[in-house]
Motif scaffolding. Structure first.
Motif, short mmCIF file in Angstrom:
data_model
loop_
_atom_site.label_atom_id
_atom_site.label_comp_id
_atom_site.label_asym_id
_atom_site.label_seq_id
_atom_site.Cartn_x
_atom_site.Cartn_y
_atom_site.Cartn_z
N UNK A 50 9.09 -3.78 1.62
CA UNK A 50 7.92 -4.61 1.94
C UNK A 50 6.61 -3.96 1.55
N UNK A 51 6.46 -2.69 1.83
CA UNK A 51 5.14 -2.08 1.55
C UNK A 51 4.92 -1.90 0.05
N UNK A 52 5.96 -1.54 -0.70
CA UNK A 52 5.78 -1.41 -2.15
C UNK A 52 5.40 -2.76 -2.75
N UNK A 73 14.17 -1.89 -5.24
CA UNK A 73 13.44 -1.31 -4.10
C UNK A 73 12.85 -2.41 -3.23
N UNK A 74 12.22 -3.38 -3.88
CA UNK A 74 11.51 -4.42 -3.15
C UNK A 74 12.44 -5.37 -2.41
N UNK A 120 5.23 5.65 6.16
CA UNK A 120 5.10 5.06 7.49
C UNK A 120 5.14 3.54 7.45
N UNK A 121 4.86 2.97 6.29
CA UNK A 121 4.81 1.53 6.19
C UNK A 121 3.46 0.95 6.55
N UNK A 122 2.50 1.78 6.89
CA UNK A 122 1.16 1.33 7.27
C UNK A 122 0.13 1.97 6.36
N UNK A 123 -0.77 1.15 5.86
CA UNK A 123 -1.89 1.72 5.13
C UNK A 123 -3.10 1.68 6.04
N UNK A 124 -3.92 2.70 5.97
CA UNK A 124 -5.10 2.80 6.82
C UNK A 124 -6.32 2.76 5.94
N UNK A 125 -7.25 1.88 6.28
CA UNK A 125 -8.53 1.85 5.60
C UNK A 125 -9.55 2.40 6.57
#
Length: 196
Positions: free
Chosen positions: A8-10, A38-39, A66-71
């Motif tokens: 999911x994240x990729x 992968x996807x 982690x599956x989370x991106x931080x802005x």
């Protein structure tokens, strides 16, 4: 690696970058079929590709895993946005001037949410010349104790690590101190704002 990490994240990050599977594959030196696997969760990238995938997608390896991106909206040093992260395994204290992805012992640490001090976690502050002498009337047993006391200034932070069976006290320079924090190993982070 779990499928949500690689799948999911990729896919989400690739699409946010406006890349096709072919474009991503070319940049990574793999086939578009590999990216598709992968996807869809039918395969995983080799661990040696994680940093390259992360850099290509514009995130850190920790964010990718982690599956989370931080802005981080904090574009400059602002102590009003200070965040403490505490590892529940080793007690490691990490301080940041903005939101971050922080890992210790293989787990992502949530940011601690500070609550106002209460009767059980009240900070007693005495002014002694140019210092604050901070104490807490709190038990300091191996099972229940104050892990640290911190003074946040408009230009930095000072953390005093405390240990079970020791005293719950610390001294901090008064100059520019705007807030005091105390962390209880059972009840979390407590905040006392100062008006100086």
């Amino acid at each position: 690696m779990n499928t949500y990490v690689t799948g999911k994240i990729i896919k989400r990050l690739r699409e946010e970058k406006g890349m096709t599977q072919v474009t991503l594959a070319d940049r990574l030196g793999v086939s578009d079929k590999a990216v598709s696997k992968w996807e869809t969760g039918k395969g995983y990238p080799d661990i040696t590709l994680v940093e390259t995938i992360a850099a290509t997608l514009g995130v850190s390896a920790v964010e990718l895993l982690s599956g989370d991106s931080v802005t981080n909206q904090n574009r400059s040093f602002n102590m009003k946005r200070c965040v403490f992260y505490v590892c529940p395994i080793c007690g490691n204290v990490i301080f940041s001037t903005g939101e971050a992805v922080v890992c210790c012992h293989g787990i992502n640490l949530p940011k601690t949410e500070a609550e106002p001090t209460d009767a059980a976690h009240g900070l007693n502050v005495e002014t002694v010349e140019d210092e604050f002498y901070v104490t807490l009337s709190h038990e300091m047993t191996k099972r229940h104790y104050i892990s640290f006391i911190a003074a946040v200034r408009d230009n930095g932070v000072e953390v005093v690590k405390l240990y079970p069976e020791g005293a719950a006290e610390a001294r901090f320079k008064r100059s520019r101190t705007v807030a005091l924090y105390a962390y209880c190993n059972r009840h979390g982070l407590f905040l006392l704002k100062l008006c100086y």
